[in-house]
Design an enzyme around this catalytic site. Structure first.
Site, mmCIF file in Angstrom:
data_model
loop_
_atom_site.group_PDB
_atom_site.id
_atom_site.type_symbol
_atom_site.label_atom_id
_atom_site.label_comp_id
_atom_site.label_asym_id
_atom_site.label_seq_id
_atom_site.Cartn_x
_atom_site.Cartn_y
_atom_site.Cartn_z
ATOM 1 N N ARG A 169 -21.380 17.568 -22.970
ATOM 2 C CA ARG A 169 -21.228 17.847 -21.541
ATOM 3 C C ARG A 169 -19.875 17.360 -21.032
ATOM 4 O O ARG A 169 -19.227 18.012 -20.204
ATOM 5 C CB ARG A 169 -22.359 17.183 -20.750
ATOM 6 C CG ARG A 169 -22.311 17.485 -19.254
ATOM 7 C CD ARG A 169 -23.466 16.895 -18.513
ATOM 8 N NE ARG A 169 -23.455 15.429 -18.534
ATOM 9 C CZ ARG A 169 -24.403 14.680 -17.969
ATOM 10 N NH1 ARG A 169 -25.423 15.260 -17.361
ATOM 11 N NH2 ARG A 169 -24.330 13.363 -18.026
ATOM 12 N N LYS A 176 -18.878 17.260 -14.200
ATOM 13 C CA LYS A 176 -19.029 15.841 -13.888
ATOM 14 C C LYS A 176 -17.644 15.229 -13.713
ATOM 15 O O LYS A 176 -17.085 14.611 -14.619
ATOM 16 C CB LYS A 176 -19.821 15.135 -14.986
ATOM 17 C CG LYS A 176 -20.441 13.809 -14.558
ATOM 18 C CD LYS A 176 -21.423 13.316 -15.606
ATOM 19 C CE LYS A 176 -22.002 11.959 -15.256
ATOM 20 N NZ LYS A 176 -22.871 11.996 -14.087
ATOM 21 N N GLU A 178 -30.128 18.305 -5.915
ATOM 22 C CA GLU A 178 -30.167 17.096 -6.740
ATOM 23 C C GLU A 178 -29.941 15.882 -5.865
ATOM 24 O O GLU A 178 -29.695 15.998 -4.660
ATOM 25 C CB GLU A 178 -29.085 17.166 -7.818
ATOM 26 C CG GLU A 178 -27.670 17.329 -7.250
ATOM 27 C CD GLU A 178 -26.617 17.573 -8.310
ATOM 28 O OE1 GLU A 178 -26.880 17.301 -9.493
ATOM 29 O OE2 GLU A 178 -25.520 18.031 -7.943
#
Length: 340
Positions: free
Chosen positions: A95, A189, A222
């Protein structure tokens, strides 16, 4: 008014600013802080700028002209250190590199080298429980907007000791009024976490643990640094779709483990789909899902109880699955650290 301004200026002139003519004097000053700290929370750091692992916390710094510092041009990720093992490191690294690609940052090392650095860093730290956090930056070079003047990207990592434990108490959350990130930035991210910080602070101001983002169409997104999950009254485990939010490694692992409860007849199904906020508020159980939790029960949302307002049995069953996986799961998920 003029006299007041003059007084303020004169007050500033009276402040004596230290000048450090040598690196040794500066280092001595930096050590003053850490000499008063009994337990150092950061036992080791890696910096590609230094080209190695640093054990002196006073030297755990990055250049001020690094574009991650003054432009936010960087990505990061975190892996858990638990029982002297790194948990799901490979999944987090995958990721990490996807985020770097979206941010147009080329790693100075291939994945295999990054992996090796993080394992060696953890070993050098002698930390058996905590986290290893790592960043890819466009690198140091100048203070311009474009990273064109940065000769090379930079990789940093730090080990943080943390005595986290299984969360068995429920918490309260709120719906955030802070605008959520667009899908491009939410699924990457990156270090631009100001919306996340403000959403967390907003919750704390209201006496809540954290917050929940709801998009403009009324769908659950989220939390500031976690995914959310729900259990319906029909005993279905539901996680919001990952097309506009970060695909949490722990959330994905939960989706792999949860079918065990379906086999046992405790859950009816496990699925990923868009969830309307009003439907989610009527859930039987609710939880945050994230690496260092790895699961945190939610019992109240916007001052309204979730289900009966108590930690749910299925929530704790799912939590047990994740903890058992961290302790004794497949070897592919746990890298044993070769401490010296």
């Amino acid at each position: 008014m003029a006299e007041k301004i003059l007084d303020e200026i004169q007050g500033v002139e009276d402040v004596k600013v230290d000048v450090f003519p040598s690196s040794s004097e500066l280092l001595e000053k930096l050590h003053e802080k850490w000499n008063t700290v009994k337990a150092k929370p950061y036992p080791a750091m890696y910096s590609s700028s230094f080209g190695g692992i640093i054990l002196d916390p006073a030297m755990m710094v990055i250049p001020i002209d690094d574009h991650m510092v003054h432009r936010g041009h960087g990505v990061f990720d975190t892996a858990i250190i638990f029982n002297a093992c790194l948990y799901e490191l490979d999944e987090h690294l995958e990721r990490f590199l996807r985020s770097a690609s979206k941010a147009r940052i080329t790693s100075p090392f291939p994945k295999s080298i990054l992996r090796s650095i993080l394992i060696q860093l953890t070993a050098a730290s002698n930390c058996k429980k905590g986290t290893v956090r790592y960043w890819l930056s466009a690198g140091p070079g100048d203070f311009l907007l474009s990273p064109a003047g940065c000769p090379k990207s930079a990789f940093y990592a730090v080990v943080i000791e943390d005595d986290f434990h299984q969360c068995k108490e429920g918490v309260k959350v709120i719906t955030s009024t802070i605008p959520m990130k667009s899908p491009l930035f939410a699924t990457m991210k990156n270090v631009n976490y100001l919306p996340n910080v403000l959403a967390k602070m907003e919750a704390e101001d209201k006496g809540a643990e954290s917050s929940i983002w709801v998009d403009e169409e009324g769908y659950i997104a989220e939390g500031p640094n976690v995914n959310v999950a729900f259990i319906t009254h029909e005993k279905e485990l539901v996680l919001p779709a990952f097309d506009k939010i970060l695909s949490g490694c722990t959330a994905l692992r939960l989706l792999e483990l949860a079918p065990e409860l379906v086999k046992q007849g405790r859950l009816k199904s496990v699925k990923v789909e868009n969830v309307k906020a009003d439907e989610a508020e009527g859930s039987a159980e609710m939880m945050y899902v994230g690496s260092i939790l790895p699961l945190l029960p939610i019992v109240m949302w916007d001052e309204k109880p979730i289900g009966d307002g108590k930690v749910g049995e299925l929530t704790m069953a799912l939590s047990d699955l994740l903890w058992e996986d961290m302790i004794a799961g497949p070897e592919a998920k746990r890298i044993e650290i070769p401490y010296v």
